[in-house]
Write a protein that holds these residues in place. Structure first.
Motif, short mmCIF file in Angstrom:
data_model
loop_
_atom_site.label_atom_id
_atom_site.label_comp_id
_atom_site.label_asym_id
_atom_site.label_seq_id
_atom_site.Cartn_x
_atom_site.Cartn_y
_atom_site.Cartn_z
N GLU A 145 10.07 -0.67 10.32
CA GLU A 145 8.91 -1.15 10.82
C GLU A 145 8.46 -2.44 10.95
N GLU A 146 7.75 -2.80 11.87
CA GLU A 146 7.26 -4.28 11.92
C GLU A 146 6.55 -4.88 10.72
N ILE A 147 6.66 -6.00 10.65
CA ILE A 147 5.79 -6.87 9.72
C ILE A 147 4.31 -7.13 10.45
N ARG A 148 3.44 -6.59 9.72
CA ARG A 148 1.98 -6.81 10.30
C ARG A 148 1.11 -6.40 9.44
N LYS A 149 0.04 -6.96 9.45
CA LYS A 149 -1.13 -6.69 8.24
C LYS A 149 -2.10 -5.52 8.90
N ASP A 150 -2.54 -5.44 10.19
CA ASP A 150 -3.05 -4.47 10.37
C ASP A 150 -2.57 -3.45 10.98
N HIS A 181 1.14 -14.81 -5.50
CA HIS A 181 0.55 -14.07 -6.82
C HIS A 181 1.24 -12.66 -6.73
N GLY A 182 2.23 -12.60 -5.81
CA GLY A 182 2.88 -11.25 -5.73
C GLY A 182 2.28 -10.25 -5.09
N ILE A 183 1.32 -10.71 -4.36
CA ILE A 183 0.32 -9.62 -3.60
C ILE A 183 0.67 -9.42 -2.12
N ALA A 184 0.80 -8.07 -1.62
CA ALA A 184 0.87 -7.97 -0.20
C ALA A 184 -0.34 -6.86 0.37
N SER A 185 -1.00 -7.40 1.36
CA SER A 185 -2.21 -6.60 1.74
C SER A 185 -2.08 -5.92 3.22
N PHE A 186 -2.65 -5.01 3.36
CA PHE A 186 -2.74 -4.45 4.65
C PHE A 186 -4.18 -4.06 5.04
N ASP A 187 -4.53 -4.16 6.32
CA ASP A 187 -5.62 -3.42 6.93
C ASP A 187 -5.29 -2.16 7.34
N SER A 188 -5.97 -1.02 6.71
CA SER A 188 -5.35 0.30 6.91
C SER A 188 -6.58 1.24 7.16
N LEU A 189 -6.28 2.49 6.92
CA LEU A 189 -7.40 3.50 6.98
C LEU A 189 -7.08 4.25 5.88
N PHE A 190 -8.14 4.73 5.31
CA PHE A 190 -7.92 6.02 4.30
C PHE A 190 -7.46 7.17 4.88
N PRO A 191 -6.35 7.62 4.36
CA PRO A 191 -5.51 8.62 4.86
C PRO A 191 -6.16 10.00 4.76
N GLY A 192 -5.88 10.98 5.65
CA GLY A 192 -6.25 12.30 5.73
C GLY A 192 -5.38 13.09 4.97
N HIS A 193 -6.07 14.26 4.52
CA HIS A 193 -5.08 15.37 3.85
C HIS A 193 -4.16 16.21 4.64
N TYR A 194 -3.41 16.87 4.00
CA TYR A 194 -2.94 17.79 4.81
C TYR A 194 -2.33 19.05 3.93
N ASP A 195 -1.98 20.19 4.35
CA ASP A 195 -1.50 21.47 3.59
C ASP A 195 -0.38 21.09 2.65
#
Length: 378
Positions: A127-132, A205-219
């Motif tokens: 997968e691509e290197i991307r923050k968002d 500082h050893g930190i990687a960050s992402f702009d993501s979404l709270f994931p949904g649930h599944y069975d």
């Protein structure tokens, strides 16, 4: 003024006169300092503060007992999944979009080896290197910060690569074709999906960050995010990474109370699949027996969860480890391509880590129910 405060004031005023008769004290000018620690209540309730306090008091008690000749056999009491599930991981930190993320980890606890758990059957490598990684989808915005620590030296690990993936707000993973319950198995366009998948490097500082979404649930699973940490990988001109070693394979989770709050919001509340509690998820129990795989978090707007959250966690990794990785698909310059020897195969296959179970990764009744629902919806 209460009787308690009157007595306290009287004692403070009388103390110098008793100790030094005839001495005239000079009353300091300016604001009085607080005489209680009510303002520290939030800090005192933080899980790591409590843990450190207990450890310090315990060591002092042990020292006093040894001085009396009382020798006790050492007891090892690692965290267990029930105690971890009872911790409130919500932080009272003030968070902003432009903040220094390293301040989030000022009280993130000791340096321990994060347990490796199952990779899962829906990993896409390359997968691509991307923050968002939101791709414009709806959901509760979430900035996720992951700090990578060498568990042997307790030093931060810069220039590592953190790869994450999760389901969207209604519990669907994109990027893998033919997995039961993840869209039409005959629709190859799902291979072109990259939502909530991406790679980021760790900073100084050893930190990687992402702009993501709270994931949904599944069975069948508690709400979670998958992670792989690569050491020694190389960035390519096409904005992907190659090579390196998978030093960590993990899954991270959320407080059950936070999950409930998010699930009450759209579009999460349109998902009719049953929600699995953390304590009923066997992979959560595996990861939380000895460690705490639940994200700490804070609301960006204290009055509105829908405006998003900041979430953070620390990984203690063995930087010399080389974990086996068998992706379901690969992201290439021509889009997604299924792995011919991966865990998801047309018409069958095996759940990775559980050899001998047929059925394309759905050996349990909940998996068969979900596959049947998916087939009925086509």
């Amino acid at each position: 003024m209460s009787l308690k405060n009157i007595l306290a004031s009287a004692l403070l005023a009388a103390a110098p006169a008793v100790a030094h008769p005839g001495h005239k004290d000079v009353v300091p000018q300016g604001p009085l300092y607080r005489r209680n620690l009510d303002h520290c209540a939030g800090k005192f309730q933080e899980p790591e503060f409590i843990k450190r306090t207990v450890e310090i008091h315990g060591s002092e008690l042990a020292r006093l007992r040894r001085s009396l000749g009382i020798v006790e056999k050492a007891k090892i009491s690692p965290r267990d999944y029930l105690s971890v599930s009872r911790i409130d991981h919500k932080s009272n930190k003030t968070v902003t979009k432009g903040m220094d993320l390293s301040t989030l980890f000022s009280d993130s606890g000791t340096c321990v080896l994060t347990p490796t758990v199952d990779l899962g059957p829906l990993y896409v490598k390359g997968e691509e290197i991307r923050k968002d990684i939101t791709n414009g989808e709806r959901g509760v915005p979430m900035t996720l910060a992951i700090q990578v620590i060498d568990y042997r030296t307790c030093q931060v690990v810069p220039n590592a690569w953190v790869d994450i993936w999760s389901s969207n707000s209604t519990g669907i993973y994109v990027g893998v074709q033919g997995y039961p319950g993840m869209g039409d198995p005959n629709d190859a366009s799902i291979l072109q999906g990259t939502t909530l998948r991406g790679v980021q490097p760790t900073d100084n500082h050893g930190i990687a960050s992402f702009d993501s979404l709270f994931p949904g649930h599944y069975d069948g699973r508690a709400t979670h995010i998958h992670t792989v940490v690569y050491i020694g990988a190389t960035r390519q001109p096409n904005n992907t990474i190659t090579g390196g070693r998978a030093a960590q394979i993990g899954q991270i989770y959320f407080d059950q109370s936070l999950i409930s709050a998010v699930e009450s919001l759209p579009p999460y509340n349109t998902n009719r699949m049953p929600i699995v509690q953390n304590v009923n998820d066997f992979l959560f129990r595996q990861g939380a027996n000895g460690d705490d795989p639940i994200l700490r978090y804070a609301y960006i707007n204290p009055n509105n969860l829908a405006d998003g959250i900041f979430a953070w966690i620390r990984f203690g990794v063995d930087v010399n480890a080389n974990k086996p990785v068998n992706p379901a698909a690969f992201w290439t310059e021509n889009g997604g391509v299924m792995n011919p020897t991966g865990p998801v195969q047309p018409g069958g296959g095996f759940f990775p880590g559980f050899p001998g179970f047929p059925g394309g990764g759905w050996p349990w009744p909940w998996g068969r129910r979900r596959a049947a629902r998916a087939a009925g919806a086509q």
